[in-house]
Design an enzyme around this catalytic site. Structure first.
Site, short mmCIF file in Angstrom:
data_model
loop_
_atom_site.label_atom_id
_atom_site.label_comp_id
_atom_site.label_asym_id
_atom_site.label_seq_id
_atom_site.Cartn_x
_atom_site.Cartn_y
_atom_site.Cartn_z
N GLY A 136 -4.84 -2.14 0.28
CA GLY A 136 -5.33 -1.36 1.26
C GLY A 136 -6.56 -0.53 0.53
O GLY A 136 -6.42 -0.19 -0.50
N ARG A 166 -4.76 -8.45 1.13
CA ARG A 166 -3.57 -8.55 0.68
C ARG A 166 -3.35 -10.12 0.61
O ARG A 166 -3.12 -10.90 1.67
CB ARG A 166 -2.57 -7.84 1.39
CG ARG A 166 -2.90 -6.52 1.45
CD ARG A 166 -1.71 -5.70 1.91
NE ARG A 166 -1.69 -4.16 1.50
CZ ARG A 166 -1.98 -3.14 2.50
NH1 ARG A 166 -1.90 -3.57 3.92
NH2 ARG A 166 -1.79 -1.99 2.06
N THR A 208 -5.43 3.95 -4.22
CA THR A 208 -4.78 4.09 -3.08
C THR A 208 -4.60 5.20 -2.51
O THR A 208 -4.81 6.38 -3.38
CB THR A 208 -3.18 3.23 -3.23
OG1 THR A 208 -2.34 3.81 -2.25
CG2 THR A 208 -2.53 4.01 -4.46
N ASP A 259 -1.85 6.54 -1.35
CA ASP A 259 -0.52 7.03 -1.51
C ASP A 259 -0.34 7.84 -2.57
O ASP A 259 0.83 8.41 -2.61
CB ASP A 259 0.47 5.58 -1.40
CG ASP A 259 0.22 5.04 -0.13
OD1 ASP A 259 -0.16 5.72 1.01
OD2 ASP A 259 0.39 3.81 -0.07
N ASP A 299 1.05 6.65 -5.38
CA ASP A 299 2.19 6.05 -5.67
C ASP A 299 2.28 5.36 -6.97
O ASP A 299 2.94 4.09 -7.05
CB ASP A 299 2.86 5.37 -4.61
CG ASP A 299 1.94 4.05 -3.94
OD1 ASP A 299 0.92 4.18 -4.50
OD2 ASP A 299 2.54 3.34 -3.49
N ARG A 353 3.33 5.29 2.49
CA ARG A 353 4.38 4.37 2.13
C ARG A 353 5.56 4.70 1.80
O ARG A 353 6.38 5.43 2.82
CB ARG A 353 3.83 3.46 1.01
CG ARG A 353 4.08 1.91 1.19
CD ARG A 353 3.71 1.09 0.13
NE ARG A 353 2.32 0.91 0.25
CZ ARG A 353 1.90 -0.05 0.90
NH1 ARG A 353 2.75 -1.16 1.56
NH2 ARG A 353 0.72 -0.47 1.03
O1 F6P Z 1 -1.05 1.85 1.03
C1 F6P Z 1 -2.08 2.43 1.85
C2 F6P Z 1 -1.43 2.35 3.39
O2 F6P Z 1 -2.26 3.22 3.92
C3 F6P Z 1 0.23 3.18 3.40
O3 F6P Z 1 -0.06 4.61 3.40
C4 F6P Z 1 0.41 2.62 4.85
O4 F6P Z 1 1.82 2.33 4.68
C5 F6P Z 1 -0.02 1.12 4.73
O5 F6P Z 1 -1.15 1.09 3.70
C6 F6P Z 1 -0.71 0.74 5.97
O6 F6P Z 1 -0.88 -0.62 5.85
P1 F6P Z 1 -1.79 -1.50 6.75
O7 F6P Z 1 -3.41 -0.99 6.64
O8 F6P Z 1 -1.73 -2.85 6.56
O9 F6P Z 1 -1.46 -1.15 8.14
#
Ligand code: F6P
Length: 323
Positions: free
Chosen positions: A11, A72, A126, A128, A130, A172
């Site tokens: 992301g 991804r 990121t 997050d 995390d 997340r």
């Molecule tokens: O890891 C970053 C994030 O924005 C998370 O907070 C969220 O759960 C996820 O990616 C959303 O992913 P996507 O952009 O694939 O919907």
């Protein structure tokens, strides 16, 4: 190492562009050749690779997202995908790679290094926050401030009515954005995956608050909370508490965009410069991070093996101040 590549993976997060800029310009400063790899590991496999110089990264320090774009990529989890990726690097003479992304991106980098000898250094990118091995990730501060801005706005309307406002934020499987934005926004409650959520306790607490004269409350919910999403929790609470009226706001991907804060830009700059230095020193298999005031290098495995740095003291702080 004379020739390096840089890519963003997973992301996107605000500050990734500042990180790309730091890597490209630091490498050029040391007389290295730099390639930008577009669309993360997907672009690496497909050979979507372009030379980059200092002018290519002009005017991007203030821009959210990533000019290299991101992906991804499932193929890179397979040895065959990594072999093709390594060949793309070798045929351009690229010996070192800076990977800006999360722990999944580091796992790919670790395998690329052990199977094909490409030197890899990570930068934590990121929203997050995390990733073990660093106090902060690039993009977290910006996302936090975006969530905070939303909470401030919702509080204005919440206090004008007798209502509960639920705000669902990203993160997340962790509650950093939720906890920090709740504390900074003066929210009454926060629900995070790190602590067990009891709807009964929340109902009781809301009823008590109502008896003390509180007519509205803001409840921040981390998207990864084990009790469910904000809408589910809100419905359960409404069935049992004195507050029957509520509204739910899911901030969603708004948190991923926007101009990075000064904190994220400076973090990206420091880590980008350190990543290039690490490659010059012949280091590999490491991620850059911050520990207190220091920039540090840690093994990739710290990203997923080190325990969460989520401090339970924040939950206590939140509770005391929400009186
Ligand atoms: O890891 C970053 C994030 O924005 C998370 O907070 C969220 O759960 C996820 O990616 C959303 O992913 P996507 O952009 O694939 O919907």
């Amino acid at each position: 190492v004379k020739t390096i590549g840089v890519l963003t993976s997973g992301g996107d997060s605000p500050g990734m562009n500042a990180g790309i800029r730091a890597v490209v310009r630091s490498a050029c400063h040391h007389g290295m050749q730099v390639y930008g790899i577009r669309r993360g590991y997907q672009g690496l496999i497909e050979g979507d690779i372009v030379p980059m110089g200092p002018r290519d990264v002009g005017g991007i320090i203030n821009r959210g997202g990533t000019i290299l774009r991101t992906a991804r990529c499932k193929e890179f989890f397979e040895p065959a995908g990594r072999k093709t990726g390594a060949e793309q690097l070798m045929k351009r003479g690229i010996e070192g790679l800076v990977v800006i992304g999360g722990d999944g991106s580091y796992r790919g980098a670790q395998a690329l290094e052990s199977e094909h000898g490409i030197k890899c250094i990570g930068m934590p990118g990121t929203i997050d926050n995390d990733i073990g091995g660093t106090d902060f990730t690039i993009g977290f501060d910006t996302a936090l401030n975006t969530a905070l801005d939303a909470i401030d706005r919702l509080r204005d309307t919440a206090e004008s009515h007798d209502r509960l406002f639920y705000v669902e934020v990203m993160g997340r499987r962790n509650g950093f954005i939720a906890m920090f934005s709740a504390i900074a926004g003066g929210a009454e409650y926060v629900l995070v995956p790190e602590t067990k959520t009891s709807v009964d306790d929340l109902v009781e607490s809301l009823n008590n608050a109502n008896a003390r004269g509180k007519r509205s409350s803001v409840i921040v919910v981390a998207e990864g909370d084990e009790a469910g999403d904000a809408a589910t929790i809100a419905k359960q609470v409404a069935e049992r508490s004195v507050f029957k009226e509520y509204r739910v706001t899911v901030i969603g991907h708004l948190q991923r965009g926007g101009s990075p804060t000064a904190f994220d830009r400076i973090l990206a700059a420091r880590l980008g410069m350190r990543a290039v230095q690490a490659l010059i020193e012949g280091k590999t298999g490491l991620m850059t991070g911050v520990d207190g005031r220091d920039v540090v290098l840690r093994p990739f495995s710290d990203a997923w093996e080190r325990p969460s740095r989520f401090d339970p003291a924040y939950a206590e702080l939140m509770q005391v101040l929400a009186l």
